[in-house]
Motif scaffolding. Structure first.
Motif, PDB file in Angstrom:
ATOM      1  N   PRO A 110      43.350  46.269  39.125  1.00 50.96           N
ATOM      2  CA  PRO A 110      42.131  45.737  39.740  1.00 50.96           C
ATOM      3  C   PRO A 110      40.868  46.334  39.118  1.00 50.96           C
ATOM      4  O   PRO A 110      40.859  47.499  38.712  1.00 50.96           O
ATOM      5  N   LEU A 111      39.830  45.503  39.073  1.00 46.00           N
ATOM      6  CA  LEU A 111      38.552  45.943  38.514  1.00 46.00           C
ATOM      7  C   LEU A 111      37.438  45.139  39.158  1.00 46.00           C
ATOM      8  O   LEU A 111      37.552  43.921  39.324  1.00 46.00           O
ATOM      9  N   LEU A 112      36.366  45.812  39.487  1.00 45.52           N
ATOM     10  CA  LEU A 112      35.133  45.177  39.958  1.00 45.52           C
ATOM     11  C   LEU A 112      34.003  45.947  39.299  1.00 45.52           C
ATOM     12  O   LEU A 112      33.769  47.111  39.612  1.00 45.52           O
ATOM     13  N   GLU A 113      33.328  45.275  38.338  1.00 47.11           N
ATOM     14  CA  GLU A 113      32.371  45.988  37.502  1.00 47.11           C
ATOM     15  C   GLU A 113      31.303  45.029  37.006  1.00 47.11           C
ATOM     16  O   GLU A 113      31.594  43.885  36.661  1.00 47.11           O
ATOM     17  N   LEU A 120      32.358  41.286  36.595  1.00 45.82           N
ATOM     18  CA  LEU A 120      33.730  41.122  36.111  1.00 45.82           C
ATOM     19  C   LEU A 120      34.678  41.484  37.247  1.00 45.82           C
ATOM     20  O   LEU A 120      34.550  42.563  37.838  1.00 45.82           O
ATOM     21  N   VAL A 121      35.621  40.582  37.524  1.00 46.01           N
ATOM     22  CA  VAL A 121      36.528  40.760  38.660  1.00 46.01           C
ATOM     23  C   VAL A 121      37.967  40.534  38.215  1.00 46.01           C
ATOM     24  O   VAL A 121      38.310  39.462  37.717  1.00 46.01           O
ATOM     25  N   ASN A 122      38.791  41.564  38.404  1.00 44.12           N
ATOM     26  CA  ASN A 122      40.231  41.444  38.194  1.00 44.12           C
ATOM     27  C   ASN A 122      40.890  41.810  39.523  1.00 44.12           C
ATOM     28  O   ASN A 122      40.729  42.945  39.990  1.00 44.12           O
ATOM     29  N   PRO A 123      41.627  40.883  40.139  1.00 41.62           N
ATOM     30  CA  PRO A 123      42.236  41.170  41.444  1.00 41.62           C
ATOM     31  C   PRO A 123      43.455  42.083  41.362  1.00 41.62           C
ATOM     32  O   PRO A 123      43.994  42.484  42.389  1.00 41.62           O
ATOM     33  N   GLY A 124      43.896  42.415  40.147  1.00 41.99           N
ATOM     34  CA  GLY A 124      45.143  43.157  39.991  1.00 41.99           C
ATOM     35  C   GLY A 124      46.318  42.202  40.130  1.00 41.99           C
ATOM     36  O   GLY A 124      46.164  40.988  40.068  1.00 41.99           O
ATOM     37  N   SER A 125      47.485  42.740  40.322  1.00 39.98           N
ATOM     38  CA  SER A 125      48.695  41.932  40.443  1.00 39.98           C
ATOM     39  C   SER A 125      49.281  42.070  41.840  1.00 39.98           C
ATOM     40  O   SER A 125      49.448  43.185  42.337  1.00 39.98           O
ATOM     41  N   LEU A 126      49.600  40.939  42.441  1.00 41.78           N
ATOM     42  CA  LEU A 126      50.216  40.936  43.768  1.00 41.78           C
ATOM     43  C   LEU A 126      51.665  41.404  43.707  1.00 41.78           C
ATOM     44  O   LEU A 126      52.195  41.922  44.681  1.00 41.78           O
ATOM     45  N   SER A 127      52.309  41.283  42.538  1.00 39.41           N
ATOM     46  CA  SER A 127      53.743  41.593  42.458  1.00 39.41           C
ATOM     47  C   SER A 127      54.109  42.744  41.521  1.00 39.41           C
ATOM     48  O   SER A 127      55.119  43.398  41.727  1.00 39.41           O
ATOM     49  N   ARG A 128      53.305  42.974  40.478  1.00 41.08           N
ATOM     50  CA  ARG A 128      53.657  43.985  39.477  1.00 41.08           C
ATOM     51  C   ARG A 128      52.440  44.828  39.088  1.00 41.08           C
ATOM     52  O   ARG A 128      51.960  44.756  37.950  1.00 41.08           O
ATOM     53  N   PRO A 129      51.936  45.640  39.998  1.00 37.14           N
ATOM     54  CA  PRO A 129      50.756  46.436  39.669  1.00 37.14           C
ATOM     55  C   PRO A 129      51.051  47.458  38.580  1.00 37.14           C
ATOM     56  O   PRO A 129      52.193  47.874  38.412  1.00 37.14           O
ATOM     57  N   PRO A 135      49.674  46.774  44.739  1.00 38.57           N
ATOM     58  CA  PRO A 135      49.603  45.316  44.688  1.00 38.57           C
ATOM     59  C   PRO A 135      48.265  44.853  45.262  1.00 38.57           C
ATOM     60  O   PRO A 135      47.786  45.425  46.254  1.00 38.57           O
ATOM     61  N   GLY A 136      47.658  43.848  44.635  1.00 33.16           N
ATOM     62  CA  GLY A 136      46.319  43.490  45.081  1.00 33.16           C
ATOM     63  C   GLY A 136      45.935  42.044  44.906  1.00 33.16           C
ATOM     64  O   GLY A 136      46.632  41.242  44.272  1.00 33.16           O
ATOM     65  N   CYS A 137      44.791  41.735  45.500  1.00 34.43           N
ATOM     66  CA  CYS A 137      44.156  40.427  45.410  1.00 34.43           C
ATOM     67  C   CYS A 137      42.670  40.641  45.683  1.00 34.43           C
ATOM     68  O   CYS A 137      42.241  41.767  45.953  1.00 34.43           O
ATOM     69  N   ALA A 138      41.895  39.585  45.600  1.00 27.34           N
ATOM     70  CA  ALA A 138      40.451  39.690  45.833  1.00 27.34           C
ATOM     71  C   ALA A 138      39.984  38.567  46.739  1.00 27.34           C
ATOM     72  O   ALA A 138      40.642  37.527  46.861  1.00 27.34           O
ATOM     73  N   LEU A 139      38.846  38.803  47.355  1.00 21.58           N
ATOM     74  CA  LEU A 139      38.197  37.798  48.181  1.00 21.58           C
ATOM     75  C   LEU A 139      36.768  37.637  47.691  1.00 21.58           C
ATOM     76  O   LEU A 139      36.032  38.623  47.573  1.00 21.58           O
ATOM     77  N   LEU A 140      36.395  36.389  47.384  1.00 18.73           N
ATOM     78  CA  LEU A 140      35.018  36.059  47.043  1.00 18.73           C
ATOM     79  C   LEU A 140      34.383  35.420  48.271  1.00 18.73           C
ATOM     80  O   LEU A 140      34.972  34.511  48.863  1.00 18.73           O
ATOM     81  N   GLU A 141      33.213  35.884  48.630  1.00 17.23           N
ATOM     82  CA  GLU A 141      32.436  35.241  49.688  1.00 17.23           C
ATOM     83  C   GLU A 141      31.170  34.713  49.034  1.00 17.23           C
ATOM     84  O   GLU A 141      30.374  35.489  48.490  1.00 17.23           O
ATOM     85  N   ILE A 142      31.027  33.390  49.063  1.00 17.92           N
ATOM     86  CA  ILE A 142      29.948  32.714  48.354  1.00 17.92           C
ATOM     87  C   ILE A 142      29.120  31.936  49.363  1.00 17.92           C
ATOM     88  O   ILE A 142      29.668  31.146  50.147  1.00 17.92           O
ATOM     89  N   VAL A 149      32.082  40.294  46.592  1.00 17.10           N
ATOM     90  CA  VAL A 149      33.495  40.432  46.188  1.00 17.10           C
ATOM     91  C   VAL A 149      34.092  41.645  46.863  1.00 17.10           C
ATOM     92  O   VAL A 149      33.482  42.717  46.901  1.00 17.10           O
ATOM     93  N   GLN A 150      35.307  41.480  47.368  1.00 13.13           N
ATOM     94  CA  GLN A 150      36.088  42.587  47.901  1.00 13.13           C
ATOM     95  C   GLN A 150      37.449  42.581  47.225  1.00 13.13           C
ATOM     96  O   GLN A 150      38.075  41.529  47.083  1.00 13.13           O
ATOM     97  N   LEU A 151      37.903  43.768  46.814  1.00 16.81           N
ATOM     98  CA  LEU A 151      39.259  43.943  46.308  1.00 16.81           C
ATOM     99  C   LEU A 151      40.121  44.468  47.450  1.00 16.81           C
ATOM    100  O   LEU A 151      39.685  45.337  48.196  1.00 16.81           O
ATOM    101  N   PHE A 152      41.334  43.947  47.557  1.00 19.75           N
ATOM    102  CA  PHE A 152      42.263  44.363  48.617  1.00 19.75           C
ATOM    103  C   PHE A 152      43.536  44.912  48.008  1.00 19.75           C
ATOM    104  O   PHE A 152      44.078  44.352  47.075  1.00 19.75           O
ATOM    105  N   SER A 153      44.031  45.997  48.568  1.00 17.77           N
ATOM    106  CA  SER A 153      45.389  46.497  48.277  1.00 17.77           C
ATOM    107  C   SER A 153      46.285  45.953  49.358  1.00 17.77           C
ATOM    108  O   SER A 153      45.972  46.032  50.550  1.00 17.77           O
TER     109      SER A 153
END
Length: 154
Positions: A110-113, A120-129, A135-142, A149-153
Motif C-alpha cells: 500500500p502507498l498513499l503519497e 499516487l494511490v496503491n491499495p496493496g493486495s487483498l490476497s498476497r501482501p 492485506p489491504g484495499c482503499a476507499l476514495l471519497e469524491i 483517500v483512506q487505506l485499509f488493512s
C-alpha cells in the motif's frame, strides 16, 4: 461518491467480505489488475459496477491496460503499474492525462503519497501482501471535485 479500490487479488477473494465491512456502502469499485476478472465477483458482491484494468498476470483479458475515469469532477488514472518503473514516470503520465490521482497496484504494497499535484494511490493486495504489509484495499471519497483517500488493512 464512495469508491472501493482493489488490486492484485489473484483469484483469492476470501477477505472480500471483511473488506466490505470495513469500507461500508460504496457506489462503485475499481480493480487494478492481476486477476481483473475478479472485478466481476467484486461487482456482484458489492452490488456496484467495477471498473477494471489488466495487469501483468491477466493473460487473455479484454480489460484495457489503462483507464481514465472522471467521477464527480475528479480524474483518475487507473493502471496496474507494471509499465511504470518508478513513481516519477507514473506521476508524469497522470499529469499528461490531466488526472488528479494515479491508482496503481503491482507491488502488493500500500502507498498513499503526493508527487507534485498528483496523488499516487496503491491499495496493496487483498490476497498476497508484500513488504511486511497486511492485506489491504482503499476507499476514495469524491465530492464535487474533492478527493479523500483512506487505506485499509483487512
Amino acid at each position: 461518491m464512495r469508491v472501493a479500490v482493489f488490486s492484485d487479488t489473484h483469484g483469492q477473494l476470501v477477505r472480500l467480505q471483511a473488506a466490505q465491512l470495513l469500507l461500508g456502502r460504496v457506489d462503485a469499485a475499481i480493480h487494478l489488475g492481476d486477476f481483473a476478472r475478479d472485478g466481476d465477483a467484486i461487482a456482484e458482491s458489492l452490488g456496484v459496477v467495477c471498473h477494471t484494468v489488466r495487469g501483468n498476470c491477466d493473460y487473455g483479458s479484454s480489460a484495457p491496460e489503462q483507464r481514465v475515469l472522471e467521477l464527480d469532477g475528479v480524474r483518475l488514472l487507473c493502471v496496474h503499474g507494471h509499465r511504470y518503473p518508478d513513481l516519477y514516470r507514473l506521476s508524469l503520465k497522470a499529469e499528461e492525462e490531466r488526472c488528479h490521482a494515479a491508482l496503481f497496484g503491482h507491488t502488493h504494497i500500500p502507498l498513499l503519497e503526493a508527487h507534485g499535484s498528483t496523488l499516487l494511490v496503491n491499495p496493496g493486495s487483498l490476497s498476497r501482501p508484500r513488504g511486511g504489509s497486511r492485506p489491504g484495499c482503499a476507499l476514495l471519497e469524491i465530492e464535487r471535485g474533492d478527493l479523500r483517500v483512506q487505506l485499509f488493512s483487512v
